[in-house]
Design a protein around this motif. Sequence first.
Motif, PDB file in Angstrom:
ATOM      1  N   ASN A 258      49.296  30.265  45.523  1.00  0.00           N
ATOM      2  CA  ASN A 258      49.287  31.727  45.484  1.00  0.00           C
ATOM      3  C   ASN A 258      47.892  32.317  45.352  1.00  0.00           C
ATOM      4  OD1 ASN A 258      52.149  31.885  45.561  1.00  0.00           O
ATOM      5  ND2 ASN A 258      52.227  31.392  43.386  1.00  0.00           N
ATOM      6  N   PHE A 259      46.878  31.505  45.244  1.00  0.00           N
ATOM      7  CA  PHE A 259      45.522  32.037  45.131  1.00  0.00           C
ATOM      8  C   PHE A 259      44.528  31.100  45.795  1.00  0.00           C
ATOM      9  CE2 PHE A 259      46.119  29.485  41.291  1.00  0.00           C
ATOM     10  CZ  PHE A 259      44.990  28.678  41.315  1.00  0.00           C
TER      11      PHE A 259
ATOM     12  N   ARG B  44      41.013  34.854  44.070  1.00  0.00           N
ATOM     13  CA  ARG B  44      41.623  35.861  44.936  1.00  0.00           C
ATOM     14  C   ARG B  44      43.117  35.604  44.985  1.00  0.00           C
ATOM     15  NH1 ARG B  44      38.464  35.261  50.386  1.00  0.00           N
ATOM     16  NH2 ARG B  44      40.058  36.766  51.033  1.00  0.00           N
ATOM     17  N   TRP B  45      43.879  36.551  44.487  1.00  0.00           N
ATOM     18  CA  TRP B  45      45.336  36.427  44.367  1.00  0.00           C
ATOM     19  C   TRP B  45      45.981  36.825  45.684  1.00  0.00           C
ATOM     20  CZ3 TRP B  45      48.097  33.819  41.168  1.00  0.00           C
ATOM     21  CH2 TRP B  45      49.440  34.122  40.940  1.00  0.00           C
ATOM     22  N   LYS B  46      46.749  35.932  46.288  1.00  0.00           N
ATOM     23  CA  LYS B  46      47.311  36.181  47.616  1.00  0.00           C
ATOM     24  C   LYS B  46      48.499  37.134  47.601  1.00  0.00           C
ATOM     25  CE  LYS B  46      46.117  31.620  49.457  1.00  0.00           C
ATOM     26  NZ  LYS B  46      46.676  30.378  50.059  1.00  0.00           N
TER      27      LYS B  46
ATOM     28  N   GLU C 226      44.072  41.566  46.380  1.00  0.00           N
ATOM     29  CA  GLU C 226      43.736  40.185  46.020  1.00  0.00           C
ATOM     30  C   GLU C 226      43.289  40.047  44.571  1.00  0.00           C
ATOM     31  OE1 GLU C 226      40.859  38.928  48.921  1.00  0.00           O
ATOM     32  OE2 GLU C 226      42.432  38.392  50.361  1.00  0.00           O
ATOM     33  N   ASP C 227      43.682  40.996  43.724  1.00  0.00           N
ATOM     34  CA  ASP C 227      43.388  40.916  42.289  1.00  0.00           C
ATOM     35  C   ASP C 227      44.649  40.536  41.536  1.00  0.00           C
ATOM     36  OD1 ASP C 227      40.711  41.581  42.548  1.00  0.00           O
ATOM     37  OD2 ASP C 227      41.088  43.737  42.355  1.00  0.00           O
ATOM     38  N   PHE C 228      44.474  39.718  40.520  1.00  0.00           N
ATOM     39  CA  PHE C 228      45.615  39.305  39.697  1.00  0.00           C
ATOM     40  C   PHE C 228      46.014  40.460  38.791  1.00  0.00           C
ATOM     41  CE2 PHE C 228      47.444  37.400  35.865  1.00  0.00           C
ATOM     42  CZ  PHE C 228      48.404  36.581  36.423  1.00  0.00           C
TER      43      PHE C 228
ATOM     44  N   THR D 253      52.706  40.459  37.128  1.00  0.00           N
ATOM     45  CA  THR D 253      53.086  39.062  36.923  1.00  0.00           C
ATOM     46  C   THR D 253      54.114  38.954  35.804  1.00  0.00           C
ATOM     47  OG1 THR D 253      50.887  38.337  37.642  1.00  0.00           O
ATOM     48  CG2 THR D 253      52.223  36.755  36.420  1.00  0.00           C
TER      49      THR D 253
END
Length: 321
Positions: free
Chosen positions: A9-10, A103-105, A110-112, A117
């Motif tokens: 995922n990243f 980089r969060w997909k 692309e930010d966590f 979450t």
Amino acid sequence: MGWEEFSKNFLFEVGAGDRVKLWTDQWCGDSPLKLIFLSVYEIASNKEASVASSLDRLGIGERRSWGVRFIQRPNDWEMGGVEEFLCTLASNLPPNENGDRLRWKLTKNEDFDFSKTAGRIKEATANLPVVTEDDDRDEAAALQDETESTDEDGAMKQDVLVGVPAEEHLEESDPFGLDAMLSTVVKKGFMKGKKDATAKINVEVEENKRFIKSQREALITCLEIAARRYKTPWCQTVIDILVKHAFDNVARFTTRQRDAIEKLWASIREQQTRRKQGKSVNGKLDVNGFEWLQQKYSTKKISIRHSVGGSGDRRAQQWLG
């Protein structure tokens, strides 16, 4: 969900490169380099090397260049893969030496997002089935020494089979001699199809049980990771809500997991009380913004028009918890 599944995922955006593994982290392409260039990875001198340790600098102020080392010279048939590997590295030289970034997909920017979450974790928790007695028994059995019990069961079964003649088994399986009246081919085909269908169902059931078990374990791991971030003030409200939700759905977890969640929730409640008393995890008065508003408006009255101080007898405590 294991680390391999989670890491899909990243990806890493490399700067200095000291926190990114050259071979095992996904930072260059759609997969880790060890999967793309397996033959090259096999002759690498340091398979756990970071990107930073694989870069050399010829002089002060000079730009970095790649310096990956191998335990032996590549064979002739390996040179093509080595050349492609070096070309890939050359086209992915880190442009700066800033800090490495994840980089969060799963998000557009692309930010966590910690809150989103936590929302996904709550959703996954709510979708778990309620634990049955069989699940608790399976968990208890897994904690015991399976080797001794397996040996004992095997010895007992062998003794039973030895004590009964083979002819008696045959007679009990067909006491009225009906087998002779049935077609052998038809019977074998029917029994084989029945056994295959039963085996397929059993495999699917076991696979589903393993999947749910891994889901529960992954969610407990997420709660443990979140609890370690509790000293960060801006994380506290989200963690409070997340753990409270797990506690409200504690029936969806096994006995040991329920104990862990209950202890975690008790710790969270204690920290909430200490913060209100000015004794926090940091030793400071760090009541977060939500709790400050909760205390401020808990004694205020809210009118039907939602204006504080107006007529009406509903207190803000009803909305702020």
